[in-house]
Design a protein around this motif. Structure first.
Motif, PDB file in Angstrom:
ATOM      1  N   ARG A 137       0.830  -1.209   0.000  1.00  0.00           N
ATOM      2  CA  ARG A 137       0.000   0.000   0.000  1.00  0.00           C
ATOM      3  C   ARG A 137       0.867   1.264   0.000  1.00  0.00           C
ATOM      4  N   ASP A 138       0.210   2.384  -0.194  1.00  0.00           N
ATOM      5  CA  ASP A 138       0.854   3.701  -0.090  1.00  0.00           C
ATOM      6  C   ASP A 138       2.060   3.829  -1.009  1.00  0.00           C
ATOM      7  N   ASP A 140       3.537   5.670  -4.517  1.00  0.00           N
ATOM      8  CA  ASP A 140       3.390   6.741  -5.507  1.00  0.00           C
ATOM      9  C   ASP A 140       3.509   6.088  -6.884  1.00  0.00           C
ATOM     10  N   TRP A 177      13.863   3.537  -1.070  1.00  0.00           N
ATOM     11  CA  TRP A 177      12.453   3.334  -0.706  1.00  0.00           C
ATOM     12  C   TRP A 177      12.211   1.891  -0.292  1.00  0.00           C
ATOM     13  N   ARG A 181      10.927   0.103   3.367  1.00  0.00           N
ATOM     14  CA  ARG A 181       9.828  -0.865   3.466  1.00  0.00           C
ATOM     15  C   ARG A 181      10.285  -2.128   4.208  1.00  0.00           C
TER      16      ARG A 181
END
Length: 360
Positions: A137-138, A140, A177, A181
């Protein structure tokens, strides 16, 4: 006429094998033809690019596509659960809704002028569907799409040093990124992709390596496959969408080649290849079956069923639109990489009842 089973391409620096029977044999022999070079940058990375990647701890240890070791089976099994036939079938309604919404947008935009079906229709649905299947989820989406295209160019393209540096910064941003996570998954494991890989006992670098290429290959190559199908179908009435998907896979798949390297001296027909010889396999466009586009054996693409479903649904949902428009460019700009090829855009315009201009 007998086809040469393999020949050396001095420009690529690789042995080329495109006879479907020989390709099949290579793919089914992972001991003799190893996958070690599957994700190695085709254009050697410059010192500046390497420094950028090293700054975020960028690493691609053997995990899936490049793994011939004992860890391959458990990693593949863990990821394969996300792409079971039942899970793929379950996302068809979501796929249909997402594509239908974007076809509606394209129809509205056509009133004002030409529309790029890649950007408006094909680009985002595969990413949204993949993330739903992986429980991630979340994200871009525009950033993910940019990271994906730029990573493909970095590893399978021919960028000069300046361009390579730009691409390395993009890949580093993506990798950073991913690391965040993974860190979050270690603090609070879940049932999404990152949580499952952490629970499997993989290192941070291994989790990032799996996620890096899965989040790219699981959606960007499908966008490219849909783009190729749209380009072929512009201006025509689609009969059987599933048949058209198979035709595109046979003739112009978005992944037309893949790499292997010989573990020891080996013969293909009467051609002797030395140990350590890089081999480029032709998967599409050489008279082989559609299924060859996804590879064979222990490294067969895990997302084959999903890619077929998404491309079929895209053609079905966009069918009336494709029949009602004409192509603006007979030869659109192409994504031309070592192992990835597709129209970079499919520009179409409205076709009036009396329009006699060629479809494309």
């Amino acid at each position: 006429m007998t086809r040469c089973p393999a020949w050396y391409d001095g420009v690529l620096g690789m042995w080329v094998v495109d006879d479907p029977g020989e390709v099949r044999g290579v793919l089914l022999d992972p001991e003799g033809f190893r996958p070690d070079n599957a994700v190695v940058a085709h254009t050697a990375l410059s010192v500046k690019a390497l420094r950028v990647l090293q700054g975020v701890g960028f690493a691609l240890p053997p995990t899936l596509a490049n793994n011939a070791g004992a860890s391959h089976r458990p990693i593949r099994a863990a990821v394969a659960r996300f792409f079971s036939p039942a899970r793929v079938a379950a996302v068809e309604p979501l796929t249909r809704r997402l594509v239908t919404e974007r076809v509606g947008v394209a129809l509205e935009l056509l009133a004002a002028g030409p529309v790029d079906l890649v950007e408006v229709v094909a680009a985002e649905p595969p990413a949204l569907v993949l993330l739903e299947m992986l429980g991630v989820r979340d994200v871009d989406i525009p950033a993910l799409k940019a990271w994906s295209r730029e990573s493909l160019e970095l590893f399978w393209g021919w960028p000069d040093e300046d361009r390579q540096l730009e691409l390395a910064h993009s890949a580093a941003e993506f990798y950073g990124w991913l690391r965040k996570r993974v860190t979050a998954a270690r603090v609070q494991p879940g049932d999404d992709l990152f949580g499952v890989l952490v629970e499997l006992g993989l290192s941070d670098e291994e989790v990032c390596a799996v996620a890096y290429f899965l989040l790219i290959a699981g959606q960007e190559t499908t966008t490219q496959l849909i783009s190729a199908a749209f380009h072929r179908a512009v201006g025509s009435v689609i009969g059987d969408a599933a048949e058209l998907v198979e035709l595109v896979l046979r003739e112009s798949s978005s992944v037309p080649t893949w790499r292997r390297i010989t573990a020891e001296p080996v013969a293909l027909g009467d051609v002797e290849l030395p140990a350590g010889a890089p081999v480029l396999l032709g998967l599409s466009g050489h008279g082989g079956p559609a299924d060859l586009a996804f590879g064979l054996g222990i490294h067969r693409c895990l997302g084959a069923g999903l890619a077929r479903l998404e491309t079929r649904v895209a053609l079905e949902c966009a069918g009336p639109l494709l029949a009602a428009v004409r192509g603006v460019e007979a030869a659109p700009p192409m994504i031309e990489l070592l192992s990835f090829r597709a129209p970079a855009r499919v520009l179409v315009a409205q076709r009036s009842p009396g329009d006699t201009r060629p479809v494309s």
